[in-house]
Design a protein around this motif. Structure first.
Motif, PDB file in Angstrom:
ATOM      1  N   ASN A  46      -4.578  -9.545   7.824  1.00 50.25           N
ATOM      2  CA  ASN A  46      -5.069 -10.864   7.168  1.00 50.25           C
ATOM      3  C   ASN A  46      -4.742 -10.416   5.832  1.00 50.25           C
ATOM      4  O   ASN A  46      -5.422 -10.018   5.073  1.00 50.25           O
ATOM      5  CB  ASN A  46      -6.453 -10.783   7.382  1.00 50.25           C
ATOM      6  N   LEU A  47      -3.432 -10.758   5.529  1.00 52.04           N
ATOM      7  CA  LEU A  47      -2.847 -10.281   4.212  1.00 52.04           C
ATOM      8  C   LEU A  47      -3.351 -11.441   2.936  1.00 52.04           C
ATOM      9  O   LEU A  47      -3.277 -11.082   1.929  1.00 52.04           O
ATOM     10  CB  LEU A  47      -1.128 -10.278   4.046  1.00 52.04           C
ATOM     11  N   SER A  48      -3.908 -12.379   3.539  1.00 56.52           N
ATOM     12  CA  SER A  48      -4.537 -13.434   2.563  1.00 56.52           C
ATOM     13  C   SER A  48      -5.761 -13.007   1.956  1.00 56.52           C
ATOM     14  O   SER A  48      -6.063 -13.389   1.069  1.00 56.52           O
ATOM     15  CB  SER A  48      -4.780 -14.808   3.181  1.00 56.52           C
ATOM     16  N   SER A  49      -6.463 -11.809   2.512  1.00 57.43           N
ATOM     17  CA  SER A  49      -7.775 -11.317   1.853  1.00 57.43           C
ATOM     18  C   SER A  49      -7.255 -10.013   1.153  1.00 57.43           C
ATOM     19  O   SER A  49      -7.250  -8.991   1.582  1.00 57.43           O
ATOM     20  CB  SER A  49      -8.572 -11.042   3.017  1.00 57.43           C
ATOM     21  N   LYS A  50      -6.826 -10.182  -0.240  1.00 55.03           N
ATOM     22  CA  LYS A  50      -6.815  -9.033  -0.922  1.00 55.03           C
ATOM     23  C   LYS A  50      -7.743  -8.167  -1.244  1.00 55.03           C
ATOM     24  O   LYS A  50      -7.575  -7.012  -1.505  1.00 55.03           O
ATOM     25  CB  LYS A  50      -5.972  -9.487  -2.321  1.00 55.03           C
ATOM     26  N   ASN A  51      -8.994  -8.790  -0.861  1.00 57.26           N
ATOM     27  CA  ASN A  51     -10.369  -7.716  -1.323  1.00 57.26           C
ATOM     28  C   ASN A  51     -10.569  -6.911  -0.041  1.00 57.26           C
ATOM     29  O   ASN A  51     -11.356  -6.045  -0.504  1.00 57.26           O
ATOM     30  CB  ASN A  51     -11.405  -8.809  -1.631  1.00 57.26           C
ATOM     31  N   LYS A  52      -9.899  -6.973   0.849  1.00 51.50           N
ATOM     32  CA  LYS A  52     -10.240  -6.256   2.082  1.00 51.50           C
ATOM     33  C   LYS A  52      -9.903  -4.737   1.696  1.00 51.50           C
ATOM     34  O   LYS A  52      -8.756  -4.561   1.082  1.00 51.50           O
ATOM     35  CB  LYS A  52      -9.814  -6.529   3.220  1.00 51.50           C
ATOM     36  N   LEU A  53     -10.474  -3.917   2.261  1.00 52.19           N
ATOM     37  CA  LEU A  53      -9.780  -2.446   2.372  1.00 52.19           C
ATOM     38  C   LEU A  53      -8.948  -2.347   3.455  1.00 52.19           C
ATOM     39  O   LEU A  53      -9.171  -2.556   4.597  1.00 52.19           O
ATOM     40  CB  LEU A  53     -11.259  -1.512   2.703  1.00 52.19           C
ATOM     41  N   ASP A  54      -7.676  -1.558   2.962  1.00 54.60           N
ATOM     42  CA  ASP A  54      -6.442  -1.567   4.033  1.00 54.60           C
ATOM     43  C   ASP A  54      -6.602  -0.194   4.560  1.00 54.60           C
ATOM     44  O   ASP A  54      -6.619   0.817   3.843  1.00 54.60           O
ATOM     45  CB  ASP A  54      -5.187  -1.846   3.153  1.00 54.60           C
ATOM     46  N   LEU A  55      -6.708  -0.061   5.888  1.00 50.97           N
ATOM     47  CA  LEU A  55      -6.494   1.210   6.597  1.00 50.97           C
ATOM     48  C   LEU A  55      -5.346   1.381   7.387  1.00 50.97           C
ATOM     49  O   LEU A  55      -5.074   0.526   8.218  1.00 50.97           O
ATOM     50  CB  LEU A  55      -7.994   1.324   7.452  1.00 50.97           C
ATOM     51  N   GLU A  56      -4.337   2.266   7.051  1.00 52.06           N
ATOM     52  CA  GLU A  56      -3.138   2.649   7.960  1.00 52.06           C
ATOM     53  C   GLU A  56      -3.516   3.836   8.725  1.00 52.06           C
ATOM     54  O   GLU A  56      -3.476   4.912   8.145  1.00 52.06           O
ATOM     55  CB  GLU A  56      -1.788   2.792   7.178  1.00 52.06           C
ATOM     56  N   ILE A  57      -3.169   3.680  10.058  1.00 50.03           N
ATOM     57  CA  ILE A  57      -3.440   4.932  10.953  1.00 50.03           C
ATOM     58  C   ILE A  57      -2.251   5.168  11.851  1.00 50.03           C
ATOM     59  O   ILE A  57      -1.506   4.283  12.304  1.00 50.03           O
ATOM     60  CB  ILE A  57      -4.664   4.442  11.944  1.00 50.03           C
ATOM     61  N   TYR A  58      -1.700   6.558  11.430  1.00 52.18           N
ATOM     62  CA  TYR A  58      -0.325   6.867  12.182  1.00 52.18           C
ATOM     63  C   TYR A  58      -0.881   7.851  13.158  1.00 52.18           C
ATOM     64  O   TYR A  58      -1.746   8.666  13.136  1.00 52.18           O
ATOM     65  CB  TYR A  58       0.341   7.721  11.155  1.00 52.18           C
TER      66      TYR A  58
END
Length: 257
Positions: A46-58
């Motif tokens: 949901n890239l429209s919500s810039k206030n969210k915390l981004d978590l990338e998991i490898y």
């Protein structure tokens, strides 16, 4: 024979027929270039919500530590219906694999840390992350996949066709969604998504192990430890400390923060 059993049998027959047809066509396919690789993985965010915390998991499909995180901290967090209102999650399945381009087919082949079954599982998982919406439903299906994988006594016996049918019933995905996953991982698109996951993973020059977790694009050992232990607590603490916001699902965690 009841309706559910009949549906499962028909789905299984479709799956095997489709895989046979695709296997005959796969050698004739060509990668379509970077434009097709970069876009698919973005649609679940949901890239429209810039206030969210981004978590990338490898991650890797057969990695014990990855399974422990997915079936532990991540699964518990997903039980909170609104946590994804504050958190963007994307999972890339590749890990410590290696890829080689076949110049004849212009497709990639893979060698994975835990063998060929892991390569297959990575491809299935990347297709799930790409083809299933919303993101919660995709991750729930990944959780089901990992739960079923753990039931096998030997890695060599893992059967992803049977696992998908079980998860199709347990998680109530639609027949069309199941077909999209099968078409993806059985064909060229699965190869493209796997290559993109490889590129994303290999771009993490500091990556030392999996699961490797980035918070807002950065790796921090303390954040990693907190996330793998209790993702809900980490999100509550992050919003409280960095944004002075008390999230509605954090009341039970107040004592720990």
């Amino acid at each position: 024979m009841n309706l559910i059993n009949l549906q499962v049998i028909l789905t299984f027959l479709f799956l095997n027929t489709f895989r046979f047809v695709v296997s005959k066509q796969l050698s004739l396919t060509k990668l379509k270039g970077q434009n097709l690789i970069k876009k698919p993985f973005q649609k679940n965010l949901n890239l429209s919500s810039k206030n969210k915390l981004d978590l990338e998991i490898y991650s890797e499909a057969l990695c014990p530590d990855c399974q422990q995180f997915i079936l532990g901290s991540l699964q518990r967090a997903l039980n909170s219906d609104i946590i994804l209102d504050y958190l963007n999650i994307q999972i890339y399945f590749y890990g410590n694999a290696e890829e080689v381009l076949d110049p004849q087919t212009n497709l990639f082949s893979y060698r994975c840390q835990h063998g060929p079954k892991e390569c297959e599982g990575n491809r299935v998982s990347n297709c799930i992350m790409n083809k299933i919406n919303p993101i919660k439903k995709a991750i729930e299906l990944i959780i089901c996949l990992e739960e079923e994988i753990k039931r096998y006594a030997q890695i060599q016996m893992v059967n992803y066709d049977k696992i998908l049918i079980k998860c199709y019933q347990k998680k109530k995905i639609t027949n069309q969604e199941l077909k999209r996953i099968i078409k993806c991982y059985s064909g060229e698109e699965g190869n493209i998504l796997q290559h993109f996951a490889a590129q994303k993973t290999e771009s993490q020059t500091e990556l030392q192990f999996v699961p490797w977790i980035l918070v807002n694009g950065k790796y921090d050992i303390q954040q990693y430890s907190a996330i793998t232990k209790d993702l809900i607590l980490f999100v509550c603490d992050y919003y409280k400390q960095n944004r002075s916001v008390k999230l509605p699902f954090c009341q039970q965690k107040e004592v720990l923060i």
